[in-house]
Design a protein around this motif. Structure first.
Motif, PDB file in Angstrom:
ATOM      1  N   MET B 247       0.530  73.452 -30.825  1.00 54.55           N
ATOM      2  CA  MET B 247       1.168  72.278 -30.946  1.00 54.55           C
ATOM      3  C   MET B 247       2.700  72.275 -30.957  1.00 54.55           C
ATOM      4  O   MET B 247       3.265  71.447 -30.246  1.00 54.55           O
ATOM      5  CB  MET B 247       0.830  71.759 -32.374  1.00 54.55           C
ATOM      6  N   PHE B 248       3.319  73.388 -31.287  1.00 53.99           N
ATOM      7  CA  PHE B 248       4.792  73.493 -31.599  1.00 53.99           C
ATOM      8  C   PHE B 248       5.428  74.166 -30.239  1.00 53.99           C
ATOM      9  O   PHE B 248       6.548  74.591 -30.149  1.00 53.99           O
ATOM     10  CB  PHE B 248       5.325  74.072 -32.662  1.00 53.99           C
ATOM     11  N   TRP B 249       4.551  74.758 -29.444  1.00 52.22           N
ATOM     12  CA  TRP B 249       4.918  75.443 -27.948  1.00 52.22           C
ATOM     13  C   TRP B 249       5.952  74.570 -27.483  1.00 52.22           C
ATOM     14  O   TRP B 249       7.073  75.184 -26.916  1.00 52.22           O
ATOM     15  CB  TRP B 249       3.952  76.052 -27.167  1.00 52.22           C
ATOM     16  N   PRO B 250       5.939  73.344 -27.471  1.00 54.18           N
ATOM     17  CA  PRO B 250       6.807  72.675 -26.545  1.00 54.18           C
ATOM     18  C   PRO B 250       8.084  72.502 -27.289  1.00 54.18           C
ATOM     19  O   PRO B 250       9.327  72.658 -26.573  1.00 54.18           O
ATOM     20  CB  PRO B 250       6.407  71.132 -26.763  1.00 54.18           C
ATOM     21  N   SER B 251       8.258  72.782 -28.293  1.00 56.11           N
ATOM     22  CA  SER B 251       9.442  72.949 -29.164  1.00 56.11           C
ATOM     23  C   SER B 251      10.108  74.246 -28.877  1.00 56.11           C
ATOM     24  O   SER B 251      11.357  74.578 -28.666  1.00 56.11           O
ATOM     25  CB  SER B 251       9.407  72.758 -30.884  1.00 56.11           C
ATOM     26  N   PHE B 252       9.131  75.496 -28.838  1.00 58.18           N
ATOM     27  CA  PHE B 252       9.698  76.613 -28.781  1.00 58.18           C
ATOM     28  C   PHE B 252      10.408  76.652 -27.421  1.00 58.18           C
ATOM     29  O   PHE B 252      11.335  77.307 -27.222  1.00 58.18           O
ATOM     30  CB  PHE B 252       8.196  77.574 -28.722  1.00 58.18           C
ATOM     31  N   ASN B 253       9.689  76.243 -26.237  1.00 60.82           N
ATOM     32  CA  ASN B 253      10.393  76.418 -25.037  1.00 60.82           C
ATOM     33  C   ASN B 253      11.460  75.662 -24.978  1.00 60.82           C
ATOM     34  O   ASN B 253      12.309  75.842 -24.045  1.00 60.82           O
ATOM     35  CB  ASN B 253       9.483  75.962 -23.887  1.00 60.82           C
ATOM     36  N   GLY B 254      11.429  74.417 -25.578  1.00 58.66           N
ATOM     37  CA  GLY B 254      12.651  73.474 -25.511  1.00 58.66           C
ATOM     38  C   GLY B 254      13.749  73.658 -26.598  1.00 58.66           C
ATOM     39  O   GLY B 254      14.828  72.817 -26.416  1.00 58.66           O
ATOM     40  N   ALA B 255      13.797  74.804 -27.370  1.00 58.83           N
ATOM     41  CA  ALA B 255      14.402  74.575 -28.626  1.00 58.83           C
ATOM     42  C   ALA B 255      15.982  74.777 -28.102  1.00 58.83           C
ATOM     43  O   ALA B 255      16.823  74.272 -28.640  1.00 58.83           O
ATOM     44  CB  ALA B 255      14.281  75.789 -29.557  1.00 58.83           C
ATOM     45  N   ILE B 256      16.326  75.552 -27.174  1.00 59.06           N
ATOM     46  CA  ILE B 256      17.585  75.884 -26.712  1.00 59.06           C
ATOM     47  C   ILE B 256      17.808  75.568 -25.151  1.00 59.06           C
ATOM     48  O   ILE B 256      18.742  75.978 -24.620  1.00 59.06           O
ATOM     49  CB  ILE B 256      17.941  77.635 -26.848  1.00 59.06           C
ATOM     50  N   THR B 257      17.143  74.758 -24.576  1.00 60.89           N
ATOM     51  CA  THR B 257      17.364  74.024 -23.270  1.00 60.89           C
ATOM     52  C   THR B 257      18.577  73.144 -23.624  1.00 60.89           C
ATOM     53  O   THR B 257      19.013  72.738 -24.488  1.00 60.89           O
ATOM     54  CB  THR B 257      16.102  73.698 -22.483  1.00 60.89           C
ATOM     55  N   ASP B 258      19.008  72.762 -22.125  1.00 58.28           N
ATOM     56  CA  ASP B 258      20.232  71.711 -22.203  1.00 58.28           C
ATOM     57  C   ASP B 258      19.672  70.413 -22.966  1.00 58.28           C
ATOM     58  O   ASP B 258      18.510  69.899 -23.023  1.00 58.28           O
ATOM     59  CB  ASP B 258      20.422  71.375 -20.741  1.00 58.28           C
TER      60      ASP B 258
END
Lengths: 489, 489, 489
Positions: B247-258
């Protein structure tokens, strides 16, 4: 044979074959490839998630900060909703002693399929650009996809333990399709407000599942009675589901409401209504047992009724005490449902509702729809302000002159549409599911993970080291053997 | 003795002593004190978390609202990542019937140590102010520390049940150090983009753990075979880990993107890829059993492969259908890995990979690195816009003139660097871990919490009141006694 | 009879009657109806959650974007706190082998009641508009209500397994009331800062529970000793609670601190302190067992001590290494508490503290209060800046001329007030709870869900299909029967 006529008996009553080795992979692969094709043809990023369009959008709208991106308004709520769909619904259904794999695993499967199909279906109805023929998706689309699949997961609650994963994929395919249509009718044509989905999600999903279950009635389900109950630890797993649903319901109802005070107020109202439901659930549950003991079934389910019932009205100015009253009433109604209505339905209407979705979703959802209608009809410019009234009920464009009373009427009509879609759609889907090709279990094989899962050895049979090394005859050998023979049968 | 030469046999093959009463407290206390000293010398708040500097920063940059603080862009994603590290990875590994304490407890220990060491190591490479000699930390540093420790937790997955907590502290100490170096090479020197860490986290962490496990090969591990499997409820606990990761993988990949469209797009792409992985995993799992039954191992692991493989490409304009295709392929590859590659590696390469990190992290991570390279190389100004291209690939400063094709090449090179670091670093750390001073368990004692934990009495031995009061001879007495004698041995 | 004098013995020592069929529903319904009335009279939406007021507020304050609504600053942290209250505290207490229903179920009940009562009580003290006589609530009120109820849940930890749900409702009613008063004294009159509640939540709640438990001392509690312990899976459920508390503690401490750098810095400090606690807890736990084995009780509880102790100081400029030191010390103190102080208290002070709240909340909370006092007294304009000092310590209005040294003194005084309120309030509430009308269990019936819950059949008694169909005599029949006779007794 069920309560739908005996005429087709010979066709439907063949020996059950639960082998899904061909059908399940075929359905998964074919539908997934179809999704790739549909996404390729239709789905694109919207102007807030496309790098080029967002830069242009900021220039055009004179936005100076990236924090204005809708992502930051909605993503925390989205993640809460996501947890509700996969952990909340999944674990809520793990209460059965030997169907926890099926509960959480099939919930996972159909939700993962459903959100893809929902992005396409909802996109066609709500976000198709007539010029380009493309659907634009953003974080709000993801939330709506999660919402859409929730109705199919609710339907699964009524069918839990009695259907095959292939049947569930069919339930979801049609469930998402029906949802998209009824949502379009209710939200767009009737111009109802239903941000938390009392009508479009819960009433529809509940009655959809009940209608399917009614058509699939199993007269000999008592043969699986030994497995249709909980054990101590399975009830604890179910509480994980209950609590994540309960805690995140304010996010569910508020995920797609208006920015600013809309999301803020929705969260407050839902929080309050849910708290109230817990107390009345405990009261009724205790009152119904001769020594005042509480029943885990009630705590796991009826405590959530306040959240369901606030799905429509939470974004309105229902007032905090109004929310308390809604939660108060729905906790009582839902617990009474578990005590009296579910047994009644099973006995007299031949309706087997494993999780009691009638009491948790169907009835509170319907009540929520009507509560929303009443609160809408009672709205005044004094309370909302002129601008607030327009903003809350979206009285713009062709609906600019609609009165709140008319709005209330349409809200009530929307609730009826949702129920009708659920009942009729569910009956049709139920008939499809009675075709003897879906690999559903026999009556004495329901509620059993052994049918569709490789189940590990039993808890009890962990041998201590010494016993193992001495190759002592294992006391559970006979049990293991009998399990094996079941698998072979 | 393992597959690394017999020459050192006598030294390494002493009797196993699993008493860690001296070594574990010593390592924990000494390293924690070292952290306090290092933090005292180096670590300070950055300009967005220091009360004085933030006030100045707002004045200088003409910021009017506190909502512009990076905290509000990243904190919700940070908390999701935090849940993945501690609950996700921890519970994913609880599937073994008698190693759940070790899975979740040692995961907790090494993550808590690793994030501190990561703040220092990553700070030295990325955030050291050359004037003051201080490292500034903010919420992005916390996310990066969580990311960094994830690679060591992945390595733990390959070693689960076969190592002592002291060895795990060593694995983490070196793992974090190696991570910081390879991350510096890949992100700074090669100027790759890898926001979700397909290369730097998953490929590195996976191969690091596999290399260690290869060096620590136990030829007689079959002596612990009785405990190397799941029971019904341990599989349910593992599903908690799976679902929170999923469920939280979208946050993982997006946590430090622009900020803005970057985080928005990453979330969408990852969400879509993961959904696709679930369906292909189910399809292959069902196809591989004679009656189409699903295997919990596949559902727990391979469903996550799409998230791993999108770690690099999710922030690019990979398109929604591109994401679906990646998830589709990786679900298949990963499930096949569990079915065929893991047994092959164990039999022919003498590589014991408890959790199958080869299939979940190493291979999907490597694929993710190459997918990122291809998507980067295929980027066009038409799709990204001129400004978007610069922003997405950070074509600024000395890299202002890099072409997307060159970028793609460097991305591919970065993947190879990550794998090389994992393999070489893991082999070296594995040799260190073979020193007979770390308190690791004997071959017939693996996968057993009894070795490092005070384990409570068994489930079965809860006596009902009457039996207890009558001091009846308890039927499990012999079992308890045998447990006791194991503990003494 | 307890350690509070024998004089009232005959009155208090009647035969125990655990039937709560009248009292529990009565309390729930009456109090819930009272809440509806109080909410109707007092509670209204605040200017950020009322649709009309928010539109006016934006006009008045020249706010252009809805993202400035306090909702977006605090809602993600609120949801984390919400998870801590319901899943964190609830599951942390599920470690007992046969009291998991009571742990998570009664936690749910009293939290749901407490947050409603807290909204009213805290509203009267902090948010009552003297002109309208109404209380305005928003997202910060919800967080504060969750905080308030946390203190009663802490008290429940000391009483776990020994009280009836009706008693818990009384504990919560008075607990919330006392909390609101002491909070008003500490935060408003003494003008202390205590955003994470080391003093007002943890020290107060801990000593409140301990005092109640002391008055309710059960000399024959050893009769329930067989149930006062964990089993393997109940320890795993408790780890769910531990980890969600641990992960979300940065949100807990930062939920209501200043926007911008305040929330940012609080999260960093808490994150760091908690990491440090884990290592020292593991060190002391391992050191205390002859073979270095870890004790789950320590891992489940003492690892959290760093978060408790940072409740006051986390928003100050305590520096990252200062946070590490706090976590280091509190992990040690708390683990020693479990090893030595809890047994000592039980033996010599006749204080039965089921969950060891003395070591997890009371002492670390008290320490946290004094740490806050020291850090406040050591604040300088050089570090905080002039404006930062005013902002951090709220040196405005009548407190504009307070020095940091004075502030430190008041912080220490506040800690003492919290402890005094806990001890005196707890003793009084304990006396009330000794009235023989509350349905509490007998000494040989404690820690047993059978008393207040309909408990499902045992795990072991899932019969395999063949055995069932053949109606074989079931080997656990005697156990089931004895359970039944317990229930009848």
């Amino acid at each position: 044979m069920g309560n739908c006529g005996e005429c087709m008996g010979n066709f439907f009553c063949r020996q059950k074959n639960t082998n899904v080795r061909i059908s399940l992979p075929a359905v998964c692969l074919v539908w997934q490839i179809a999704m790739i094709v549909l996404f390729g043809v239709f789905i694109r990023y919207d102007e807030e998630s496309d790098v080029k369009k967002w830069i242009e959008f900021k220039h055009t709208n004179n936005i100076t900060s990236d924090i204005e991106n809708d992502f930051y308004f909605r993503y925390p709520s989205f993640q809460d909703v996501h947890v509700m769909i996969f952990v909340g619904f999944g674990f809520l259904m793990t209460f059965l002693k030997r169907y926890s794999f099926g509960a959480v695993g099939f919930n996972f499967l159909i939700a993962a399929f459903g959100i893809q199909w929902a992005l396409v279906m909802q996109g066609w109805f709500h976000a198709l650009d007539p010029n380009t023929g493309k659907i634009s998706i953003g974080v709000e689309s993801l939330i709506n996809a999660d919402f859409c699949v929730a109705s199919s997961l609710i339907a699964y609650g009524a069918l839990l333990g009695k259907v095959s994963p292939v049947q569930l994929m069919v339930v979801t395919l049609f469930g998402v399709t029906l949802f998209a249509v009824e949502e379009y009718i209710i939200l767009d044509l009737l111009h109802c407000r239903d941000a938390g989905g009392s009508m479009v999600i819960h009433a529809f999903g509940g009655y959809y599942g009940l209608a399917i279950s009614w058509v699939l009635y199993r007269p000999n389900l008592h043969q699986s009675k030994r497995l249709n109950g909980s054990v101590y630890h399975s009830d604890m797993f179910a509480m994980i589901g209950t609590l994540f649903l309960w805690m995140f319901w304010p996010s569910f109802n508020g995920a797609i409401t208006d920015h600013g005070s809309g999301q803020h107020r929705t969260a407050i109202n839902t929080y309050i209504a849910l708290a109230s439901s817990v107390l009345t659930t405990v009261a009724i549950s205790s009152m119904s047992e001769k020594r005042g003991k509480l029943d885990m079934v009630h705590i796991q389910n009826a405590t959530l009724a306040g959240g369901v019932a606030m799905g429509t009205a939470a974004e309105f100015m229902i007032t905090p005490y109004g929310s308390l009253i809604v939660g108060f009433g729905c906790g009582i109604v839902s617990t009474f449902g578990y005590l009296f209505v579910t047994p009644f339905l099973e006995k007299y209407l031949k309706l087997q509702d494993t999780c009691g979705v009638h009491n948790l979703h169907a009835v509170p959802g319907m009540l929520g729809g009507f509560i929303g209608a009443i609160v809408a009809a009672a709205a005044t410019e004094e309370v909302y302000g002129k601008e607030g009234l327009i903003q809350t009920f979206d009285f713009e464009g062709e609906f600019a002159n609609r009165s709140v009373l008319t709005q209330g009427g349409f809200q009530a009509a929307g609730t009826c549409v949702a129920i009708a879609f659920g009942l009729v759609g569910g009956a049709c889907v139920g008939l499809i599911l009675r075709l003897p090709i879906w690999g559903d279990p026999a009556d004495d094989n329901c509620f059993d993970d052994e049918v569709y899962w490789e189940v590990p050895e039993d808890e009890e049979s962990i041998p201590p080291v010494l016993e193992y090394n001495n190759h002592m005859i294992h006391k559970h050998q006979d049990i293991s053997e009998s399990n094996f023979s079941v698998e072979q049968s």
